[in-house]
Design an enzyme around this catalytic site. Structure first.
Site, PDB file in Angstrom:
ATOM      1  CB  THR A 177      -0.947   0.017   1.218  1.00 22.55           C
ATOM      2  OG1 THR A 177      -0.207  -0.304   2.399  1.00 22.55           O
ATOM      3  CG2 THR A 177      -2.067  -1.001   1.049  1.00 22.55           C
ATOM      4  CG  ASP A 178       4.275   2.120   2.582  1.00 26.80           C
ATOM      5  OD1 ASP A 178       3.205   2.428   3.123  1.00 26.80           O
ATOM      6  OD2 ASP A 178       5.315   1.872   3.230  1.00 26.80           O
ATOM      7  CG  PHE A 179       5.496   1.150  -3.245  1.00 25.26           C
ATOM      8  CD1 PHE A 179       6.560   2.018  -3.451  1.00 25.26           C
ATOM      9  CD2 PHE A 179       5.619   0.177  -2.268  1.00 25.26           C
ATOM     10  CE1 PHE A 179       7.721   1.900  -2.720  1.00 25.26           C
ATOM     11  CE2 PHE A 179       6.791   0.049  -1.529  1.00 25.26           C
ATOM     12  CZ  PHE A 179       7.844   0.913  -1.748  1.00 25.26           C
TER      13      PHE A 179
END
Length: 267
Positions: A177-179
């Site tokens: 989810t960070d990307f």
């Protein structure tokens, strides 16, 4: 005739960036890479977590030598302030007064404790844009929960679909989810900037990383909503493509090494 250099889309925009770790700094990096002057504001008494994570220049750990930190904060200016010093908050507010955008990703209530909430920072002006990006938004039963991307990908549902069909959830190898989430936050900021361009009005954006993260599972959500079908972990299988799983024939033919055969023995 020499070709005139194109003006970057966010030139002339100044951003006060309080965000930390991955998602928030990535959003402000998008703005910086496209011309904005982004000023990274960190606590001088509690350095950003990624500054303590390698790889380091010359393999020597130091607060200014983290390649991981640099990857999320290139194109920016940086400064540190002791928020607990009597003059610290005053210096920050003077800087924000000259900025167009404020970004932050702390747990709800953190910015307010230092007097950096939207109501305080926008006092006397109506054109300030601020986006807050905690994991679960500013309100709700999970609002005060803290965590990193691996926590969020589990909460969003990605882990449920990652692993062997007869085994427990595994999750992705990275904080997926960070990307994914920064793209949604950046679009929200750009839309708010367009609104400000047209109306002269700023706004506060309460951005939940969780709400953005679940957009990556649109197919699974629609499958449940429309068909009542809960998608499950499939291992190496794929619902739309074949072949995706090593077969016994491939192993016999020597297409896989002995190590690969051992690691994929669940064909």
């Amino acid at each position: 005739m020499a070709q005139q250099a194109r003006k970057k889309p966010f030139e002339g925009l100044r951003v006060a960036d309080f965000a930390w770790v991955g998602v928030g700094p990535t959003v402000s990096k998008y703005l910086a890479d496209h011309g904005a002057e982004v000023i990274r504001i960190e606590s001088s008494t509690y350095p950003e977590a990624l500054r303590r994570v390698g790889p380091f220049v010359n393999d020597t750990p130091n607060i200014d030598g983290s390649g991981y930190y640099a990857n999320f904060n290139s194109s920016k200016l940086c400064m540190s302030v002791n928020f607990k010093h009597p003059r610290g908050p005053e210096l920050v507010r003077r800087l924000v007064a000259k900025c167009d955008v404020v970004t932050e990703s702390y747990t709800p209530g953190t910015m307010a404790r230092f007097g950096f909430d939207y109501e305080s920072l926008s006092a006397g002006r109506d054109d300030l844009l601020m986006v807050s990006m905690p994991l679960y938004g500013q309100t709700g039963p999970w609002a005060n929960y803290m965590g990193y991307g691996h926590v969020l990908q589990a909460a969003s549902g990605f882990n449920h679909l990652t692993g062997w069909e007869d085994g427990p959830p595994i999750g992705t190898g990275i904080a997926y989810t960070d990307f994914l989430v920064p793209h949604f936050a950046a679009v929200a900021v750009i839309a708010a900037l367009d609104y400000r361009r047209r109306t002269g009005k700023g706004q506060f954006i309460d951005f939940s990383q969780l709400e953005a993260g679940v957009h990556g599972l649109g197919t699974a959500i629609l499958d449940w909503t429309a068909n009542g079908h809960e998608q499950i972990r499939l291992g190496n299988h794929d619902m739309e493509a074949a072949p995706t799983t090593p077969t016994a024939a491939a192993m016999v033919a020597g297409w896989l090494s002995p190590v690969q055969q051992k690691s994929t023995g669940r064909a």
